[in-house]
Design an enzyme around this catalytic site. Sequence first.
Site, PDB file in Angstrom:
ATOM      1  N   SER A 108       0.977   6.398   6.054  1.00  0.00           N
ATOM      2  CA  SER A 108       0.142   6.250   7.246  1.00  0.00           C
ATOM      3  C   SER A 108       0.641   7.155   8.375  1.00  0.00           C
ATOM      4  O   SER A 108       0.653   8.374   8.215  1.00  0.00           O
ATOM      5  CB  SER A 108       0.102   4.768   7.621  1.00  0.00           C
ATOM      6  OG  SER A 108      -0.860   4.533   8.614  1.00  0.00           O
ATOM      7  N   ASP A 158     -10.600   2.796   2.651  1.00  0.00           N
ATOM      8  CA  ASP A 158      -9.668   2.713   3.780  1.00  0.00           C
ATOM      9  C   ASP A 158     -10.463   2.547   5.082  1.00  0.00           C
ATOM     10  O   ASP A 158     -11.222   3.446   5.453  1.00  0.00           O
ATOM     11  CB  ASP A 158      -8.811   3.995   3.814  1.00  0.00           C
ATOM     12  CG  ASP A 158      -7.635   3.876   4.765  1.00  0.00           C
ATOM     13  OD1 ASP A 158      -7.772   3.191   5.793  1.00  0.00           O
ATOM     14  OD2 ASP A 158      -6.588   4.470   4.467  1.00  0.00           O
ATOM     15  N   HIS A 189      -6.216   0.520   3.264  1.00  0.00           N
ATOM     16  CA  HIS A 189      -5.117   1.283   3.860  1.00  0.00           C
ATOM     17  C   HIS A 189      -3.777   0.902   3.243  1.00  0.00           C
ATOM     18  O   HIS A 189      -2.829   1.669   3.286  1.00  0.00           O
ATOM     19  CB  HIS A 189      -5.108   1.042   5.375  1.00  0.00           C
ATOM     20  CG  HIS A 189      -4.359   2.082   6.142  1.00  0.00           C
ATOM     21  ND1 HIS A 189      -4.765   3.406   6.204  1.00  0.00           N
ATOM     22  CD2 HIS A 189      -3.209   2.023   6.863  1.00  0.00           C
ATOM     23  CE1 HIS A 189      -3.904   4.096   6.938  1.00  0.00           C
ATOM     24  NE2 HIS A 189      -2.947   3.282   7.346  1.00  0.00           N
TER      25      HIS A 189
END
Length: 206
Positions: A108, A158, A189
């Site tokens: 991320s 996501d 995610h």
Amino acid sequence: MTDRADLGFVHRFIPAEDPNRTPLLLLHGTGADENDLLPLGRELAPGAALLSPRGKVLEQGMPRFFRRVGEGVFDVDDLNARTKELAEFVTKARAAYKLAKPIALGFSNGANIAWSLLLSDPEALAGAVLIRAMLPFTPDAVPRLDGKPVLLLSGSADPIISADQRDRLVKVLKDAGANLQYEVVPAGHRLTQQDLQIAAEWLSRY
Ligand code: MLT
């Protein structure tokens, strides 16, 4: 060996048990810290040295690697400055701990600073595993990444990263000549078992 306090980032360093494995530079996601990805690093690259800094930006108390203006809206000046700082940390840590060039493994926000490091200083890294990365703007100049191994793992559902933002990163990496493996897993995610399997297999080749 203890973690050196003079390298510019709070971090954890785990020495290699298998000197043949490429070290990993672990870059955590928003709200995590230098401890978060150590178990993942151990699992995905058994025996590799692990270097894991803590992002210096705080967003409502949550550590990150660079400032953002909103969800998916980066402060590009801050990203560039923080990327430079991270590159300096990697150089100093490699000298202090006698490390070979690492592969970045970022999740991320950590994956986003990992591609930024790759594009601004291609020689800093041996390669990169980018998990749930996004490119929300068009970068000014992109260097050659000829043959640099990159694994990009995206989630098909996501909620944070649009298909556009994934596709732009894929295009930039491909145009730069990276040796890109791009996988879209059926996920959001969060990391899934499938991400771990693909990443472990990819890492075993380097
Ligand atoms: C970022 O700011 O890097 C992305 O929004 C990912 C995140 O940290 O949630």
